[in-house]
Structures are given as C-alpha cells and as structure tokens.
Enzyme design. Structure first.
Site, PDB file in Angstrom:
ATOM      1  N   TYR A 114       0.836  -1.207   0.000  1.00 20.29           N
ATOM      2  CA  TYR A 114       0.000   0.000   0.000  1.00 20.29           C
ATOM      3  C   TYR A 114       0.869   1.255   0.000  1.00 20.29           C
ATOM      4  CZ  TYR A 114      -3.124   3.705   1.493  1.00 20.29           C
ATOM      5  OH  TYR A 114      -3.821   4.884   1.562  1.00 20.29           O
ATOM      6  N   ASN A 263       1.672  10.599   6.598  1.00 20.93           N
ATOM      7  CA  ASN A 263       0.671   9.703   7.179  1.00 20.93           C
ATOM      8  C   ASN A 263       0.933   9.470   8.664  1.00 20.93           C
ATOM      9  OD1 ASN A 263      -0.372   6.251   6.631  1.00 20.93           O
ATOM     10  ND2 ASN A 263      -1.548   8.006   7.283  1.00 20.93           N
ATOM     11  N   GLN A 351     -18.962  29.394  57.449  1.00 19.66           N
ATOM     12  CA  GLN A 351     -18.165  28.721  56.429  1.00 19.66           C
ATOM     13  C   GLN A 351     -17.982  29.654  55.242  1.00 19.66           C
ATOM     14  OE1 GLN A 351     -19.384  24.144  56.506  1.00 19.66           O
ATOM     15  NE2 GLN A 351     -21.094  25.427  55.959  1.00 19.66           N
ATOM     16  N   ARG A 357     -14.057  27.228  49.703  1.00 21.84           N
ATOM     17  CA  ARG A 357     -14.091  26.064  50.597  1.00 21.84           C
ATOM     18  C   ARG A 357     -13.987  24.747  49.837  1.00 21.84           C
ATOM     19  NH1 ARG A 357     -18.964  24.069  53.203  1.00 21.84           N
ATOM     20  NH2 ARG A 357     -19.927  26.039  52.568  1.00 21.84           N
ATOM     21  N   ASN A 387       1.180   4.252   8.252  1.00 17.29           N
ATOM     22  CA  ASN A 387       0.667   3.020   7.644  1.00 17.29           C
ATOM     23  C   ASN A 387       1.130   2.956   6.190  1.00 17.29           C
ATOM     24  OD1 ASN A 387      -1.184   0.673   7.299  1.00 17.29           O
ATOM     25  ND2 ASN A 387      -2.252   2.089   5.941  1.00 17.29           N
ATOM     26  N   LYS A 459     -14.398  47.060  37.523  1.00 16.11           N
ATOM     27  CA  LYS A 459     -15.739  46.774  36.989  1.00 16.11           C
ATOM     28  C   LYS A 459     -15.656  46.287  35.543  1.00 16.11           C
ATOM     29  CE  LYS A 459     -19.265  49.266  38.247  1.00 16.11           C
ATOM     30  NZ  LYS A 459     -20.186  48.243  38.803  1.00 16.11           N
ATOM     31  N   GLU A 487     -13.244  11.147   2.550  1.00 18.49           N
ATOM     32  CA  GLU A 487     -12.479  10.420   1.538  1.00 18.49           C
ATOM     33  C   GLU A 487     -13.254   9.206   1.019  1.00 18.49           C
ATOM     34  OE1 GLU A 487      -9.983   7.900  -0.344  1.00 18.49           O
ATOM     35  OE2 GLU A 487      -9.549   7.532   1.787  1.00 18.49           O
ATOM     36  N   ASN A 490     -13.955   6.061   3.039  1.00 12.56           N
ATOM     37  CA  ASN A 490     -12.860   5.225   3.546  1.00 12.56           C
ATOM     38  C   ASN A 490     -12.495   5.668   4.961  1.00 12.56           C
ATOM     39  OD1 ASN A 490     -10.555   3.403   3.506  1.00 12.56           O
ATOM     40  ND2 ASN A 490      -9.284   5.235   3.227  1.00 12.56           N
TER      41      ASN A 490
END
Length: 754
Positions: A114, A263, A351, A357, A387, A459, A487, A490
C-alpha cells in the site's frame, strides 16, 4: 499466526525500554503496558510539573532517537530559539536505513505494498510501478489547504516546529521506510529556525494529519508553492530554504517516503504537547492563587485540613488541598483573620463560600485529567503512527491504522473540559473578590482611589471575565462528537485530533487571560488590605485621642463618666469595615459616625444622674466629640493616604510574611505594576496585559515555584496517616466524615475518652 513472544523477539533489536509506555516488547508480567502506564503516574503532580519545567528551562540540546521524547522537549524546541535538535545516529541510523532499503528491495521484487505500488485510500485498488511519481502526486494532491494572505490561516510557527520534531522522532524508529538524509535535513531546518508555512485547517487527523504534513514534504521536495519563514520573519521558497542548510537540490522522494512523511498524527500531537505543558503549569498556578484568594478574603483555612481530603480518597484533591495548606501555613493573613473571627464571629458566615471552601474538591479532578492527558500525549509522540508499518525483522509490511489520532482527540477534549472548569472557578473567586457584599470589607470593584464616586476599579475587568468564561465554557464542548465521514467513506471515522488540540490551545489562551486578570485583582486586594490596615490604625489612634480629650477629663483634670466610652468606641472602629467610610470618615450618613454616636447615646442613658450636670453629661459632649473628631480625623486620613501612596506607611505589608509573596513581588516589582486607581491614568487592561504577556512568555513559572519552595509533596499532618482504622473502613466510603471518624475511634480500645 505468529505468537506475541516471537514478535517481541524479532523486534527487540529495534525497540528498547525508555521508561515511558512506549515499549513494543513489554515484560511478560505487563504485556499490555497497563502497569507501565500506572507507574508513570507515581509521585505528585507538583513533582512532575517541576521536572517538566526544569527540563524546559535547562534544555540546550534535545537528542532524539524515537522513543524518549518528552512534553517539555517539544515545548522547548517549539518556543526556545537556543535549544538545538540532534539526531541520535548511533541509536537510530541503521534501523532507519534498513527500513528504507527494505522498501526499495520489495519494489524491485514487485511486492504489492500500500502506498508504494497502490493508489491511496478508497482508490487503493489502482496499481503502478512508478513509485517515485506516485509519491510526487501524493504530495501534490494533499497540498489542498489554504494559506492565503491572511496570517490567521497559517499554523503558528511554534506548532509547526513542534510538528517537525515529533514527525522526525516517529520516523527515527525505523518502521516507516524513509531515508536518513531526509530526517537529517529536517534537523538542520529546525536548528536554522527555517519553518514552512502550514495551513491551520484541513486535517481530520486520520489518516494522520495528511494536509498540513504534506506542506513539510512540499518544502523537502522544493514544490513551487512551498513558503518558508526565517526566525526574523523573512519569507522564502522551499528551495531557497534548503540551500540555506546546505542542500543544493530538493529531494526526489523514493517509494513510500512521501507517505511516511504525511501519514501520521504528528501535527495534532505536537500542538497537544504544547497545550499539555501550559495546562500543567496553569493548573498549579490556579491552586496557589486559590490559597492567595483565601488570604485576601480573610478566609478560614480549615478547608485544607488533611483529614477531610484523605476521607475522599482522590489524589488530585488531596494534593490540591496540601498545596493550599502549605501556602497558607504560617501566613500573616491567616493569623490576622483568626483574630478577626475570634473578635467578631458573626461578621462573616461560619463557612466560606464554595468557590474557596471546595476549591480542592473542584481542582483535584481537573489535575488528574490533565495528568492523564499529558501521559497519553507523551505516549503518542513516541509512537509509530503511520501506515503501513515496515517490519524488517519479519520481512513484511503491516497494514493497520496507527494514524488514527483518537488519543489526541479524546485527551484534548477531556483536557479542555478541565481547563474550562478551572476558568469557571477562577471567575467565581474573582466575582466574590470584587463584590463588597462578600469580600470582607474590601471596596466595591476593588477601587483603589480615595473617591469611590470617581473610581470604578475592576468593573470593566469583571465584565471581561464574564466574557472569557462564557467563551471558555463554549469551548468545553467536545470536538470528537462532530466527526464526519471523509475520503469516499474510507475515512468514515476519524479523530479530529488537531481540531481538538486547536480548540484546547484557544482554551489555554483564554485561561491565561483569566488568570492574568485574576492575579492583577489579587495583587490589588493585597494592596488594599495593606491600605486598610494602615487606615484603621490611623482612625483608632484619632478616635482614642479625641475620646480622651473630650470625654475622659474635665477642664480641671477631673475624671468624667465619658471615660468609659473609649473602649466601646474603639470596638466600633474595629468592627466597621474601613472602606465603608474612609472616603469621608465623618459623614453623618456613613456607618462609622452613626455607630460612634450610638455608643455615646447608650452610655448617656446609663449615666442617668450624671446627665443632670452639664459638666458630666455625655449627651452634651457628643457635639464636642464629633467636632473634634472631624477636625482631627479628616486631615490625618489624608496624610495616611498620602503616606501610603509614597510607600512610607508605618505598618508593613503582611504579604511579605506569606508564602504567596513571590507571585505578588513578581507582579508588582518585576513587572513594575502599581495599585490601580481612578486618580491615575493607567487602565486595568494595561496592567493585565503586562501580566498576560509574562504568563505567555513563561516568566510566571519561577515565582510560582518559589511559592512552593520546601514543600515535600505530602499532607502536612503525618499523624493523619496513622489514624486507627475499623475493619469496616474499606466499606465506609459512603459514610459522612463524622460517622467515619466515630467508627475509627470506637475501633480503638485504648482511646482515651476523657
């Protein structure tokens, strides 16, 4: 089928252990690399980031051989001109040449491979024996991106350099069939800082980053449309750039070489590496400035107690809390805040709000996700991702799909979500800091001038922060859920790795804007606390003097009932926020004057018999007290303000006794910024821009780590690790901390209940 052990043995010459999760031949006890991946996460995030930045700043030459490239290496080569790249010929040259020769040999034999004898993608049914022409056509048709005249269409220079480095590192492993000379030329281009122009858009990162990588191949082959930039911005053709590094004639690509270059996932992985480097630093910065937020808010550091976080079990949360605990330990602000809470426990909620916290619980998971993404990307930049894969040892080409950049797309989506969460927390804290209903007595908008009617402080910055947050949260949406078939179907699934990395880079930039705005606000708050403390001392001194003069003694020095008022008057001053009255301290409609008068009235009612005598009447003294207070307080407040502006205030700045001081010192002294005020012409944006540039140029890293000098990467109280445990401990994850603690105590027969 060949057994896995045989594959490992056949390839052991080509692959060596690196300490990363990149070994082809893993040990029998870890055939799938899970153990190695887990071990890579050992140690604290802080230690990992410190090692990363030490490597980044210390690098002078990056030697690459295919399997040990790091995130910091990529960032250093991308951004730092003094860092050079060197190919490790001793480790890699022979295997690179072997794979290149193998391709030519198979071409001569007529082996059907390929991309060597076939067409590409959905048209791979086509055949040709013109291998060189096929590679030339591959590069031509992949040059489908748009550069145009607009610089916004061009991939950034640092990302392109990073991509060249990462692609070369991949090809050095000897599974791709490319000549050594080509890789050596890329090395020379990097070291000469000659960078090809790559299109920003046009890749789906499967089958790799075909379109942008084809422009690197276009440079190497001297395509007429190839454009290259020098370090000083001069643009030239690809052929001219090659001549500058000693190559008189562009390459004629041999079979497989064009495919080997284009690739792969290298562009997406390269940008993701830079993003990960920044994300790790910014995550650490967000932890430290969350502690700084606690300081200027007079917060309660109890939220960092190690037991709370150990009971939750998450390492990211535990580390975030431990970092904040370390920064706050011994803080002068925290000592002062403890006294304030003791003196007036009802002045603020029991708290602190969630933005402070629960900041360890919020930031901890983000740190874990960022770490995970970083390790995934580091594996990717050391992977073989093209590939087919040339397996010289077994004399075959393996057709697979390592070009699929899913690790990039997924990790960048996850990281971007964490970046947005960090930004959301920073905005929540910022919003609390500038709001005088919540900020513990600081002026509205953190206005720094003497007249709040002509000073609106930050501000505009708060509005900008809302905008940044909205855009950042929009970017948190995933990219990988928008995959389109490509593509001729594919490439029907694809990673969108580079697209996701680009969106993550945008998110990083927005977070830098937010952190620079927030850090500016925190330094403003530090200055205002210093001003507040000096103003308070002035007011208390004058109130005390005036009380003694007008209330305590008569004309002949005799003691008056009003002498008992002074303590309560000073208590009022202590309890009243300075910035609620300091612009006009004797204004009758302001709370200070009203509450001082109320104290005198209360004492007058208690002075029942004494009120009948004009000489001992407290009611009669109120106008005298207020007139004298006005006569003394207003000029003294002005003098105190003038002294502060000149930097000669009598009381020192508490920040100097805090571990967060290096960040403050960096912003104020090294960057040369000052308190923002309506009386000065400089705008908030001008200061924020200076801080933003410093963060973008990595200058904030050194002061950030100074804040954590001496931290050992552990929880502060080692005794937490030795708590008695019930046999049921491991089944109690869903119990409340209080119930779990009771169970632990009951399980210890020697526990002293007295």
């Amino acid at each position: 089928m060949v057994a896995a052990a045989e594959i490992t043995q056949a390839n052991e010459v080509q692959v060596k252990s690196t300490g990363l999760c990149t070994d082809f031949g893993s040990s029998g006890s870890d055939p799938l690399n899970w153990v190695r991946a887990a071990k890579a996460m050992e140690g604290s995030h802080f230690e990992e980031v410190k090692a990363m930045v030490d490597s980044y700043f210390g690098a002078k030459e990056i030697s690459i051989e295919g399997k040990s490239l790091t995130i910091s290496d990529v960032a250093a080569v991308a951004r730092r001109s003094q860092v050079k790249v060197k190919l490790d010929a001793a480790a890699a040259k022979s295997r690179v040449e072997e794979s290149s020769n193998w391709v030519l040999t198979q071409m001569t034999k007529g082996t059907d491979t390929y991309g060597v004898t076939t067409g590409f993608g959905a048209t791979s049914h086509r055949r040709t024996n013109q291998g060189a022409e096929l590679q030339k056509e591959l590069i031509r048709f992949l040059n489908a991106g748009v550069l145009g005249k607009c610089p916004e269409n061009v991939l950034s220079e640092d990302t392109t350099r990073a991509a060249m480095l990462v692609r070369t590192n991949t090809l050095l492993q000897g599974y791709s069939g490319v000549r050594w000379d080509i890789l050596e030329t890329v090395e020379k281009l990097l070291n000469a800082w000659l960078t090809p122009k790559l299109p920003l858009r046009g890749t789906i990162t499967a089958s790799g980053d075909l379109v942008p990588l084809s422009y690197i191949a276009g440079l190497l082959t001297g395509r007429p449309n190839s454009r290259v930039r020098s370090r000083d911005g001069i643009e030239m053709s690809g052929a001219e750039a090659l001549k500058k590094v000693g190559l008189e004639k562009p390459f004629e690509l041999q079979p497989k070489e064009g495919l080997a270059i284009v690739n792969g996932t290298s562009v997406g992985a390269a940008l993701a590496s830079i993003v990960c480097f920044d994300a790790n630093v910014l995550a650490l910065l967000s932890e430290v400035i969350s502690a700084m937020f606690c300081e200027v808010m007079n917060g309660k550091p109890e939220f960092t107690d190690p037991l709370t976080h150990k009971l939750k079990h998450h390492p990211g949360q535990m580390e975030a809390a431990a970092i904040m605990e370390y920064v706050l330990d011994g803080s002068s602000y925290m000592k002062h805040a403890a006294k304030l809470h003791e003196m007036n426990p009802l002045q603020k909620p029991k708290q602190d709000r969630y933005g402070l916290r629960t900041s360890p619980q919020w930031l901890g998971p983000q740190v874990e996700i960022i770490r995970s993404a970083t390790h995934m990307i580091e594996r990717e930049i050391n992977s073989v991702n093209d590939n087919p894969v040339i397996d010289v040892a077994r004399d075959k080409a393996l057709h697979g799909g390592n070009f699929q950049g899913t690790p990039i797309g997924v990790s960048m989506d996850n990281l971007r979500l964490s970046i947005s969460a960090i930004g959301k927390l920073m905005f929540a804290q910022f919003s609390e800091l500038v709001n005088d209903y919540y900020n513990g007595g600081l002026p509205s908008n953190l206005s720094g001038g003497p007249n709040p009617s002509l000073d609106y402080g930050l501000k505009g910055a708060e509005i900008a922060m809302a905008s940044y947050t909205s855009e950042l949260l929009y970017l948190a949406n995933p990219v990988t859920s928008h995959v389109q078939s490509a593509e001729q179907h594919n490439q029907d699934v694809n990673s969108l790795g580079l697209v996701s990395a680009r969106k993550s880079a945008e998110a990083i930039d927005i977070l830098k804007l937010m952190l620079s705005t927030y850090l500016t606000a925190l330094c403003q708050a530090v200055d205002l606390r210093h001003l507040e403390e000096n103003m308070l001392a002035t007011v208390k001194q004058i109130v005390s003097q005036v009380a003694k003069k007008t209330l305590s003694t008569g004309l002949n020095g005799e003691l008056l009932p009003g002498r008992f008022c002074e303590k309560d008057l000073l208590q009022v001053v202590d309890n009243e926020h300075v910035f609620s009255y300091i612009d006009d301290p004797c204004n009758a409609s302001y709370p200070l004057t009203q509450k001082l008068r109320n104290i005198l009235v209360e004492h007058a009612f208690k002075n029942a018999e004494g009120e009948k005598d004009p000489n001992t009447s407290i009611f009669n003294k109120i106008p005298v007290f207020e007139a004298e207070l006005k006569a003394q307080l207003e000029p003294q407040v002005s003098l105190a303000r003038e002294s502060y502006d000149k930097g000669t205030s009598p009381l020192p700045d508490r920040i100097q006794e805090c571990r967060s001081y290096p960040l403050y010192e960096f912003v104020r002294n090294q960057l040369g910024t000052k308190l923002l005020s309506g009386t000065r012409t400089i705008s908030p944006g001008e200061v924020i821009e200076v801080v933003y540039d410093a963060i973008s140029e990595d200058k904030v890293i050194v002061p950030l780590f100074k804040c954590l000098d001496g931290w050992k990467g552990t929880l502060a109280h080692s005794e937490i690790n030795n708590l008695p445990r019930s046999p049921l401990y491991n089944d109690c994850y869903d119990l409340s901390p209080r119930m779990l603690l009771l169970m632990l105590l009951f399980s210890d027969p020697e526990f002293d209940w007295s």
